[in-house]
Design a protein around this motif. Structure first.
Motif, PDB file in Angstrom:
ATOM      1  N   LEU A  11       0.838  -1.193   0.000  1.00  0.00           N
ATOM      2  CA  LEU A  11       0.000   0.000   0.000  1.00  0.00           C
ATOM      3  C   LEU A  11       0.878   1.250   0.000  1.00  0.00           C
ATOM      4  O   LEU A  11       1.539   1.562   0.993  1.00  0.00           O
ATOM      5  N   ASN A  12       0.910   1.941  -1.132  1.00  0.00           N
ATOM      6  CA  ASN A  12       1.672   3.189  -1.270  1.00  0.00           C
ATOM      7  C   ASN A  12       0.863   4.310  -0.639  1.00  0.00           C
ATOM      8  O   ASN A  12      -0.187   4.696  -1.134  1.00  0.00           O
ATOM      9  N   ARG A  13       1.364   4.853   0.462  1.00  0.00           N
ATOM     10  CA  ARG A  13       0.572   5.821   1.217  1.00  0.00           C
ATOM     11  C   ARG A  13       0.353   7.114   0.437  1.00  0.00           C
ATOM     12  O   ARG A  13      -0.619   7.835   0.676  1.00  0.00           O
ATOM     13  N   ASN A  14       1.249   7.403  -0.525  1.00  0.00           N
ATOM     14  CA  ASN A  14       1.086   8.621  -1.319  1.00  0.00           C
ATOM     15  C   ASN A  14      -0.101   8.548  -2.266  1.00  0.00           C
ATOM     16  O   ASN A  14      -0.460   9.549  -2.891  1.00  0.00           O
ATOM     17  N   MET A  15      -0.705   7.372  -2.394  1.00  0.00           N
ATOM     18  CA  MET A  15      -1.906   7.224  -3.215  1.00  0.00           C
ATOM     19  C   MET A  15      -3.185   7.377  -2.385  1.00  0.00           C
ATOM     20  O   MET A  15      -4.285   7.284  -2.929  1.00  0.00           O
ATOM     21  N   LEU A  16      -3.050   7.620  -1.085  1.00  0.00           N
ATOM     22  CA  LEU A  16      -4.222   7.731  -0.213  1.00  0.00           C
ATOM     23  C   LEU A  16      -4.560   9.192   0.052  1.00  0.00           C
ATOM     24  O   LEU A  16      -3.661  10.024   0.248  1.00  0.00           O
ATOM     25  N   PRO A  17      -5.856   9.523   0.112  1.00  0.00           N
ATOM     26  CA  PRO A  17      -6.242  10.904   0.443  1.00  0.00           C
ATOM     27  C   PRO A  17      -5.761  11.316   1.830  1.00  0.00           C
ATOM     28  O   PRO A  17      -5.532  12.504   2.076  1.00  0.00           O
ATOM     29  N   ASN A  18      -5.586  10.374   2.717  1.00  0.00           N
ATOM     30  CA  ASN A  18      -5.121  10.650   4.075  1.00  0.00           C
ATOM     31  C   ASN A  18      -3.717  11.238   4.093  1.00  0.00           C
ATOM     32  O   ASN A  18      -3.307  11.877   5.057  1.00  0.00           O
ATOM     33  N   TYR A  19      -2.948  10.999   3.036  1.00  0.00           N
ATOM     34  CA  TYR A  19      -1.565  11.471   2.972  1.00  0.00           C
ATOM     35  C   TYR A  19      -1.344  12.394   1.773  1.00  0.00           C
ATOM     36  O   TYR A  19      -0.223  12.498   1.264  1.00  0.00           O
ATOM     37  N   GLY A  20      -2.419  13.056   1.319  1.00  0.00           N
ATOM     38  CA  GLY A  20      -2.249  14.124   0.355  1.00  0.00           C
ATOM     39  C   GLY A  20      -2.681  13.850  -1.067  1.00  0.00           C
ATOM     40  O   GLY A  20      -2.636  14.757  -1.905  1.00  0.00           O
ATOM     41  N   CYS A  21      -3.091  12.627  -1.399  1.00  0.00           N
ATOM     42  CA  CYS A  21      -3.535  12.337  -2.762  1.00  0.00           C
ATOM     43  C   CYS A  21      -4.953  12.897  -2.948  1.00  0.00           C
ATOM     44  O   CYS A  21      -5.870  12.515  -2.231  1.00  0.00           O
ATOM     45  N   ASP A  22      -5.106  13.786  -3.938  1.00  0.00           N
ATOM     46  CA  ASP A  22      -6.391  14.469  -4.106  1.00  0.00           C
ATOM     47  C   ASP A  22      -7.203  13.969  -5.295  1.00  0.00           C
ATOM     48  O   ASP A  22      -8.228  14.567  -5.644  1.00  0.00           O
ATOM     49  N   TRP A  23      -6.756  12.864  -5.926  1.00  0.00           N
ATOM     50  CA  TRP A  23      -7.496  12.413  -7.111  1.00  0.00           C
ATOM     51  C   TRP A  23      -7.991  10.972  -7.007  1.00  0.00           C
ATOM     52  O   TRP A  23      -8.849  10.560  -7.775  1.00  0.00           O
ATOM     53  N   LEU A  24      -7.468  10.209  -6.072  1.00  0.00           N
ATOM     54  CA  LEU A  24      -7.882   8.812  -5.971  1.00  0.00           C
ATOM     55  C   LEU A  24      -9.217   8.704  -5.228  1.00  0.00           C
ATOM     56  O   LEU A  24      -9.422   9.368  -4.208  1.00  0.00           O
ATOM     57  N   HIS A  25     -10.095   7.863  -5.732  1.00  0.00           N
ATOM     58  CA  HIS A  25     -11.427   7.686  -5.143  1.00  0.00           C
ATOM     59  C   HIS A  25     -11.330   6.693  -3.986  1.00  0.00           C
ATOM     60  O   HIS A  25     -11.265   5.485  -4.191  1.00  0.00           O
ATOM     61  N   PRO A  27     -13.304   7.061  -0.550  1.00  0.00           N
ATOM     62  CA  PRO A  27     -14.114   7.721   0.489  1.00  0.00           C
ATOM     63  C   PRO A  27     -14.029   7.027   1.840  1.00  0.00           C
ATOM     64  O   PRO A  27     -14.175   7.681   2.881  1.00  0.00           O
ATOM     65  N   ASN A  28     -13.791   5.722   1.842  1.00  0.00           N
ATOM     66  CA  ASN A  28     -13.765   5.027   3.134  1.00  0.00           C
ATOM     67  C   ASN A  28     -12.438   5.197   3.855  1.00  0.00           C
ATOM     68  O   ASN A  28     -12.401   5.141   5.086  1.00  0.00           O
ATOM     69  N   PHE A  29     -11.359   5.435   3.122  1.00  0.00           N
ATOM     70  CA  PHE A  29     -10.122   5.821   3.798  1.00  0.00           C
ATOM     71  C   PHE A  29     -10.275   7.201   4.419  1.00  0.00           C
ATOM     72  O   PHE A  29      -9.750   7.475   5.510  1.00  0.00           O
ATOM     73  N   LYS A  30     -11.010   8.110   3.743  1.00  0.00           N
ATOM     74  CA  LYS A  30     -11.296   9.416   4.343  1.00  0.00           C
ATOM     75  C   LYS A  30     -12.127   9.237   5.610  1.00  0.00           C
ATOM     76  O   LYS A  30     -11.881   9.888   6.637  1.00  0.00           O
ATOM     77  N   ARG A  31     -13.093   8.380   5.522  1.00  0.00           N
ATOM     78  CA  ARG A  31     -13.955   8.084   6.669  1.00  0.00           C
ATOM     79  C   ARG A  31     -13.152   7.451   7.807  1.00  0.00           C
ATOM     80  O   ARG A  31     -13.357   7.767   8.987  1.00  0.00           O
ATOM     81  N   LEU A  32     -12.209   6.577   7.435  1.00  0.00           N
ATOM     82  CA  LEU A  32     -11.338   5.941   8.429  1.00  0.00           C
ATOM     83  C   LEU A  32     -10.550   6.990   9.193  1.00  0.00           C
ATOM     84  O   LEU A  32     -10.386   6.890  10.423  1.00  0.00           O
ATOM     85  N   GLN A  33     -10.053   7.991   8.477  1.00  0.00           N
ATOM     86  CA  GLN A  33      -9.268   9.043   9.126  1.00  0.00           C
ATOM     87  C   GLN A  33     -10.073   9.765  10.186  1.00  0.00           C
ATOM     88  O   GLN A  33      -9.542  10.134  11.248  1.00  0.00           O
ATOM     89  N   GLU A  34     -11.362   9.961   9.923  1.00  0.00           N
ATOM     90  CA  GLU A  34     -12.220  10.660  10.885  1.00  0.00           C
ATOM     91  C   GLU A  34     -12.421   9.860  12.163  1.00  0.00           C
ATOM     92  O   GLU A  34     -12.739  10.431  13.217  1.00  0.00           O
ATOM     93  N   LYS A  35     -12.218   8.535  12.076  1.00  0.00           N
ATOM     94  CA  LYS A  35     -12.522   7.669  13.210  1.00  0.00           C
ATOM     95  C   LYS A  35     -11.286   7.165  13.959  1.00  0.00           C
ATOM     96  O   LYS A  35     -11.412   6.470  14.959  1.00  0.00           O
ATOM     97  N   THR A  36     -10.090   7.500  13.481  1.00  0.00           N
ATOM     98  CA  THR A  36      -8.880   6.905  14.040  1.00  0.00           C
ATOM     99  C   THR A  36      -7.788   7.959  14.219  1.00  0.00           C
ATOM    100  O   THR A  36      -7.937   9.114  13.852  1.00  0.00           O
ATOM    101  N   VAL A  37      -6.666   7.490  14.749  1.00  0.00           N
ATOM    102  CA  VAL A  37      -5.423   8.264  14.744  1.00  0.00           C
ATOM    103  C   VAL A  37      -4.645   7.883  13.485  1.00  0.00           C
ATOM    104  O   VAL A  37      -4.457   6.702  13.195  1.00  0.00           O
ATOM    105  N   THR A  38      -4.208   8.881  12.736  1.00  0.00           N
ATOM    106  CA  THR A  38      -3.383   8.669  11.552  1.00  0.00           C
ATOM    107  C   THR A  38      -1.927   8.902  11.926  1.00  0.00           C
ATOM    108  O   THR A  38      -1.582   9.940  12.500  1.00  0.00           O
ATOM    109  N   PHE A  39      -1.069   7.944  11.588  1.00  0.00           N
ATOM    110  CA  PHE A  39       0.350   8.045  11.911  1.00  0.00           C
ATOM    111  C   PHE A  39       1.116   8.539  10.689  1.00  0.00           C
ATOM    112  O   PHE A  39       1.042   7.953   9.613  1.00  0.00           O
ATOM    113  N   ASP A  40       1.875   9.622  10.872  1.00  0.00           N
ATOM    114  CA  ASP A  40       2.629  10.210   9.767  1.00  0.00           C
ATOM    115  C   ASP A  40       4.037   9.647   9.639  1.00  0.00           C
ATOM    116  O   ASP A  40       4.645   9.764   8.568  1.00  0.00           O
ATOM    117  N   ASN A  41       4.563   9.063  10.686  1.00  0.00           N
ATOM    118  CA  ASN A  41       5.933   8.544  10.655  1.00  0.00           C
ATOM    119  C   ASN A  41       5.982   7.089  11.084  1.00  0.00           C
ATOM    120  O   ASN A  41       6.706   6.715  12.007  1.00  0.00           O
TER     121      ASN A  41
END
Length: 594
Positions: A11-25, A27-41
């Protein structure tokens, strides 16, 4: 208390909206972010697939002592510890490496398990003497192993032409059935693990239609483990195929979130969404993983955690964490004692208030660079000499990915003193093979992740390199690394390092690559690496003769500078026994310096 781990592969994190990708569809990863702690490092530790899973079980680094292999008899396995402490651990997976020789002891550590067949080249459906005829952008038939995998994969695909029959779909279906059956029960851990979005990128029109693009090329959904040679059109298409599969993963992730909502499981159920490592989709001019330096697209991985005790959600944490932290996190959650052998730390304090649990993190493949990051910099420490040795495997389970060690590999094995985590069990010490690539060709590399997050420009800063080398040695000692690993890297574990030592290491690395027999000729570093690679492809008893033949050939041609084309001409005249396609493959690979 209950816990669910949803684990993806590659899983390439740069392809996820949670880590800045603004074109990949997604929505549930976005929803996941709202419900969890996202780790940047969050960083991987041992790579690739099964070494990462050994860390997931044992909470300690794998890659300094052995390569790909099973859980060892002396290992403390997290799901087995849960099982032995009355917490039911259940695995649902379509990750076919679990039922190969090199992974066969993992799934049996769980209380129960379900294995879904058919991903990649899983030897699943038997079609005797059926030819596979499909034109692809990449010729997967050059390598006998890849040819077998590719042909089996084409057979497997015949059995999941509809999405509901796809291994990923069945994996999530069975995982959801487990949750549905047991959501009212207590003390269980579900590892719901899919092989996707690992290549090949098999998805369906509904997902492909999300990414319209012009493409007139041949079939391409399985990038090679190689540098990018394809056109921009092909690279873009490959990314879109990956994106389509990732959107399919997102759809299934949403089903898990739906079920947690349905039964209000957020009150008592930990959720971890993770991966083993990332994946290159053309970044740095590479595809996939394993044959290049471990850039951040591979090492810096996505991680999301919901801990119902802390209830931290829709927030981010900067603390440096790793895969080795997941086993102690789950044991702590279920109040199971954490073995002393585990080096990872529970993440509860990080989740609650961003607690700093480490200064630096190691990561890498067995026998390649030993990498270290403090979150601001990454230092990739390469071998000190072209021989990339000495290097050994320490194991009681001598298997590779898909086969056991050959008798010839075991002829010179010996018993050796146990390492501190082996519970006084004497392991086998076996000389390691050379692998596909010699990391010496890339040299040691230092990057500033703050100023250069894409790792496009190597830097030189002796103070930073000294600090990170000291941290690297410290962590190797804490991991009870074999002494020859220090020798391989040109390090002295007993010495207090200085700036002068760092300068000397760099100079020694450069000098060690000089070929005295070819001192009269000029050459680029890439050509020098190709000559070293050519010698490594030559049987040891023939190397001196081959090198002398090369010198004679160059003198006869009145060469003063050696070009790559000269090596190909030499091959045609003097090394006709070498297969042309394999020669092309490896010479191209070893000619890379970045």
């Amino acid at each position: 208390m209950k816990a669910i781990m949803v684990m993806f592969d590659s899983l390439n994190r740069n392809m996820l909206p949670n880590y800045g990708c603004d074109w990949l569809h997604a929505p549930n990863f976005k929803r996941l972010q709202e419900k969890t702690v996202t780790f940047d490092n969050c960083y991987a530790g041992s790579l690739p697939c099964m070494p990462a899973r050994r860390e997931l079980h044992t909470g300690r680094y794998n890659f300094l002592h052995r390569s790909w292999g099973p859980i060892e008899p002396f290992d403390d396995s997290m799901p087995e510890l849960l099982k032995n402490n009355n917490v039911h651990s259940h695995l649902v997976t379509d990750h076919q490496h679990y039922w190969e020789d090199g992974g066969g002891t993992y799934h049996t550590r769980y209380s129960t398990f379900e294995l879904i067949r058919g991903q990649e080249g899983d030897p699943w459906k038997g079609h005797v003497n059926e030819s596979v005829n499909i034109e692809t952008e990449v010729d997967h038939t050059r390598n006998p192993i890849m040819k077998q995998l590719f042909e089996q994969d084409q057979i497997n695909r015949e059995y999941y032409k509809e999405e509901n029959a796809h291994p990923q779909s069945l994996t999530f279906k069975n995982g959801l059935e487990f949750i549905e059956k047991n959501h009212n029960e207590n003390d269980w851990f579900l590892q719901l693990e899919t092989f996707d979005p690992h290549e090949p990128f098999v998805s369906y029109e509904e997902y492909k239609d999300l990414y319209p693009h012009d493409y007139e090329g041949k079939h391409f959904d399985w990038p090679p483990y190689y540098f990018v040679q394809e056109s921009e059109e092909v690279v873009e298409h490959g990314k879109m195929e990956y994106a389509a599969l990732l959107s399919m993963c997102d759809r299934n992730l949403g089903k898990v979130l739906d079920m947690m909502d349905k039964y209000n499981m957020w009150e008592d159920t930990m959720l971890i969404v993770n991966t083993d490592h990332g994946y290159l989709l053309g970044e740095h001019g590479w595809w996939a993983k394993t044959v290049m330096p471990v850039y951040n697209e591979i090492a810096n991985i996505p991680l999301f955690v919901w801990d119902p005790r802390e209830k931290a959600r829709n927030t981010r944490r900067e603390a440096l964490v790793q895969t080795i932290d997941l086993a102690p996190t789950l044991l702590e959650f279920f109040n199971v004692d954490i073995p002393e052998t585990m080096q990872g730390k529970p993440l509860r304090g990080v989740i609650k208030e961003g607690e700093k649990i480490r200064e630096a993190a190691l990561f890498g493949h067995h026998g390649l660079h030993v990498n270290i990051t403090d979150g601001d910099y990454v230092f990739m420490k390469g071998p000190a000499t072209p021989e990339n040795g000495p290097l050994y495997e320490y194991t009681l389970m001598p298997t590779h990915m898909r086969n056991m060690f050959s008798p010839s590999e075991l002829h010179n094995m010996e018993l050796t003193e146990p390492f501190d985590f082996m519970k006084n069990v004497t392991p086998l010490k076996i000389k390691a093979g050379k692998g596909l690539i010699n990391p010496y060709q890339y040299g040691s590399k230092l990057y500033n992740l703050i100023e250069d997050p894409k790792q496009e420009n190597e830097m030189q800063d002796m103070e930073v390199e000294l600090r990170l080398t000291k941290a690297l040695v410290k962590l190797m000692k804490e991991n009870d690394a074999p002494m020859e690993q220090y020798e391989r890297l040109g390090l002295d574990s007993a010495k207090e390092l200085t700036i002068e030592d760092i300068k000397a290491y760099r100079e020694r690395e450069e000098r060690s690559g000089e070929l005295e027999e070819l001192a009269e000729f000029d050459m680029k570093r890439s050509v020098r690496n190709q000559i070293i690679g050519l010698m490594n492809m030559t049987p040891s008893e023939e190397r001196d003769q081959t090198l002398q033949a090369l010198v004679s050939f160059l003198r006869q041609q009145n060469k003063t500078t050696i070009l790559e084309s000269d090596l190909y001409e030499f091959k045609q005249q003097h090394l006709q026994h070498m297969d042309d396609s394999m020669f092309d493959y490896f010479m191209g690979l070893v000619g890379r310096t970045n």
